[in-house]
Design a protein around this motif. Sequence first.
Motif, PDB file in Angstrom:
ATOM      1  N   PRO A  67      -3.833  -0.756  11.019  1.00  0.00           N
ATOM      2  CA  PRO A  67      -2.801   0.087  10.396  1.00  0.00           C
ATOM      3  C   PRO A  67      -2.998   0.294   8.900  1.00  0.00           C
ATOM      4  N   THR A  68      -3.706  -0.608   8.242  1.00  0.00           N
ATOM      5  CA  THR A  68      -3.923  -0.483   6.799  1.00  0.00           C
ATOM      6  C   THR A  68      -5.089   0.439   6.442  1.00  0.00           C
ATOM      7  N   SER A  69      -5.997   0.668   7.381  1.00  0.00           N
ATOM      8  CA  SER A  69      -7.240   1.364   7.053  1.00  0.00           C
ATOM      9  C   SER A  69      -7.047   2.800   6.565  1.00  0.00           C
ATOM     10  N   PRO A  70      -6.197   3.638   7.209  1.00  0.00           N
ATOM     11  CA  PRO A  70      -6.049   5.013   6.712  1.00  0.00           C
ATOM     12  C   PRO A  70      -5.576   5.089   5.267  1.00  0.00           C
ATOM     13  N   THR A  71      -4.559   4.299   4.918  1.00  0.00           N
ATOM     14  CA  THR A  71      -4.049   4.331   3.544  1.00  0.00           C
ATOM     15  C   THR A  71      -5.074   3.779   2.570  1.00  0.00           C
ATOM     16  N   LEU A  72      -5.733   2.690   2.930  1.00  0.00           N
ATOM     17  CA  LEU A  72      -6.767   2.126   2.064  1.00  0.00           C
ATOM     18  C   LEU A  72      -7.920   3.115   1.874  1.00  0.00           C
ATOM     19  N   ALA A  73      -8.276   3.837   2.926  1.00  0.00           N
ATOM     20  CA  ALA A  73      -9.351   4.822   2.815  1.00  0.00           C
ATOM     21  C   ALA A  73      -8.974   5.909   1.812  1.00  0.00           C
ATOM     22  N   ASN A  74      -7.726   6.382   1.871  1.00  0.00           N
ATOM     23  CA  ASN A  74      -7.269   7.386   0.911  1.00  0.00           C
ATOM     24  C   ASN A  74      -7.340   6.863  -0.518  1.00  0.00           C
ATOM     25  N   LEU A  75      -6.904   5.620  -0.712  1.00  0.00           N
ATOM     26  CA  LEU A  75      -6.880   5.050  -2.060  1.00  0.00           C
ATOM     27  C   LEU A  75      -8.289   4.772  -2.576  1.00  0.00           C
ATOM     28  N   CYS A  76      -9.173   4.314  -1.694  1.00  0.00           N
ATOM     29  CA  CYS A  76     -10.549   4.044  -2.112  1.00  0.00           C
ATOM     30  C   CYS A  76     -11.321   5.340  -2.380  1.00  0.00           C
ATOM     31  N   ALA A  77     -10.848   6.445  -1.820  1.00  0.00           N
ATOM     32  CA  ALA A  77     -11.497   7.741  -2.064  1.00  0.00           C
ATOM     33  C   ALA A  77     -10.868   8.477  -3.245  1.00  0.00           C
ATOM     34  N   TYR A  78     -10.008   7.800  -4.000  1.00  0.00           N
ATOM     35  CA  TYR A  78      -9.296   8.444  -5.112  1.00  0.00           C
ATOM     36  C   TYR A  78     -10.281   8.999  -6.145  1.00  0.00           C
ATOM     37  N   ARG A  79     -11.274   8.220  -6.507  1.00  0.00           N
ATOM     38  CA  ARG A  79     -12.251   8.681  -7.501  1.00  0.00           C
ATOM     39  C   ARG A  79     -13.040   9.875  -6.963  1.00  0.00           C
ATOM     40  N   LEU A  80     -13.397   9.837  -5.678  1.00  0.00           N
ATOM     41  CA  LEU A  80     -14.080  10.975  -5.069  1.00  0.00           C
ATOM     42  C   LEU A  80     -13.206  12.223  -5.156  1.00  0.00           C
ATOM     43  N   LEU A 135       0.804  -1.226   0.000  1.00  0.00           N
ATOM     44  CA  LEU A 135       0.000   0.000   0.000  1.00  0.00           C
ATOM     45  C   LEU A 135       0.831   1.268   0.000  1.00  0.00           C
ATOM     46  N   ASN A 136       1.955   1.262   0.701  1.00  0.00           N
ATOM     47  CA  ASN A 136       2.786   2.468   0.743  1.00  0.00           C
ATOM     48  C   ASN A 136       3.417   2.794  -0.606  1.00  0.00           C
ATOM     49  N   ASN A 137       3.376   1.857  -1.539  1.00  0.00           N
ATOM     50  CA  ASN A 137       3.934   2.091  -2.876  1.00  0.00           C
ATOM     51  C   ASN A 137       2.911   2.654  -3.854  1.00  0.00           C
ATOM     52  N   VAL A 138       1.677   2.846  -3.386  1.00  0.00           N
ATOM     53  CA  VAL A 138       0.612   3.364  -4.255  1.00  0.00           C
ATOM     54  C   VAL A 138       0.327   4.812  -3.859  1.00  0.00           C
ATOM     55  N   PRO A 139       0.531   5.775  -4.759  1.00  0.00           N
ATOM     56  CA  PRO A 139       0.325   7.191  -4.394  1.00  0.00           C
ATOM     57  C   PRO A 139      -1.154   7.553  -4.368  1.00  0.00           C
ATOM     58  N   PRO A 140      -1.622   8.218  -3.306  1.00  0.00           N
ATOM     59  CA  PRO A 140      -3.008   8.704  -3.281  1.00  0.00           C
ATOM     60  C   PRO A 140      -3.140   9.983  -4.097  1.00  0.00           C
ATOM     61  N   HIS A 141      -4.333  10.523  -4.149  1.00  0.00           N
ATOM     62  CA  HIS A 141      -4.578  11.767  -4.873  1.00  0.00           C
ATOM     63  C   HIS A 141      -3.865  12.928  -4.177  1.00  0.00           C
ATOM     64  N   THR A 142      -3.445  13.910  -4.936  1.00  0.00           N
ATOM     65  CA  THR A 142      -2.707  15.045  -4.353  1.00  0.00           C
ATOM     66  C   THR A 142      -3.563  15.865  -3.390  1.00  0.00           C
TER      67      THR A 142
END
Length: 440
Positions: A286-299, A179-186
């Motif tokens: 520990p995974t939830s914050p990063t996953l939440a950011n990535l799942c909200a990418y389209r939003l 997960l840390n290798n996947v960039p979230p939205h700016t």
Amino acid sequence: MSTRNHTANALARIFLAGKFESDEMVERASHLLAKRWRWLRPLARRVVAAYDGKPLPRSIALTKFILSDLGFSRALEKHEVHVVHPLINVPTMNPIAVANTWRLPSICTIKELADLLSITVSELNWFADLKLFEYKRNRGALRHYRYRPVTKRFGRIRLIEAPKPRLKVIQTLILSTILNNVPPHTAAHGFRRGRSIKTFAEPHTDKMAVLKIDLSDFFPSISIARVQSLFRALGYPELVADTLAGLCSNATPLDVWDSPKVDSPAKNIRQVRWLYANPHLPQGAPTSPTLANLCAYRLDCRLSALAESVGAVYTRYADDLAFSGDDSFARVAKRFQIHVCATAMEEGFRVHHRKTRIMRRGVRQRIAGLVVNKHLNLARNDIDRLKAILTNCIRFGAHTQNRSEQDDFRAHLYGRVAFVESINPRKGSKLRQLLEQVEW
């Protein structure tokens, strides 16, 4: 199973077995059917076009697509098509185009995933809990999470779901290796290294109007289906993606809500019981914050474009959304708010309307506890309150001021002063001088 259904199912599985490219799909399908049928290439192209830029579909969804394809139906009516070779489904990584640039480990089978996490396959299946045994049967020591309900204002309930040590180690490995290798939205500023509420609020300083919107039940509203889709978009085969999502999600047992700590109206309890009963991101993993950011990418993409269309700026810190702009934005802020709420609902999130605010220049514009009217600052009463606590610590002793019963009151005060220094160095240095005079 009819010949038509059997052929469609076999084609779906062979299409997903390797690279999701029409030429390679035709090669694999030709071997499966022992003939290079002329209708295979158009079918493969239609399949690729239907899912272009999207996560790979599940095999059952692709089977339904093939069955509904007119060209496939006509081909089977005209020709006798049989699956003549055994289907050897060797899964491979099939990431979306942009994911090819990220450093993601190749995990094609459950055995490879278990080896990466240093556990056995049976342990992996137990921790992933795809059959929801924790929700249905397990009690006490057999559960993977510890639960702590917290009652908030207006009777709202937040549930802290903390994974037990072994699962927490597994989730931390998933976080660090994948997960840390996947960039979230700016636009996302929460749970990111180098970002904070300061970077979240800074773009909104000295603006004519600031719109603040809060999302309700942010973590539990992100379902396991979204997480599975994310891992498939990263290229992981269906079974691996489902298992990874299972390791990072949870369905809360119903008896958790029988705790005497849950002090809320029965209506609220019924709502959260239903919400948390569905597999979701647990707040506390520990995974939830990063996953939440990535799942909200389209939003984030949609809201950034929406803000840009009215000359506004958009940032997000976890479930806090902030928009700001000058005169043109101030004139349409009320209508803009409606569009934002509708977009959030379309993306599967709920808006907490009690916390929605449109703050114009004539009032104190405050987001994430920071004032942004002219420049970034803390509210005066917050600084005055901390100054009074430090002054009383000097006069009467630190033990007399620990009204919130902090375990380490000294570290608590040092942290609060350091936070003020990061926002307002001048006032922070004065508070630091007072803090150094406290006798511990």
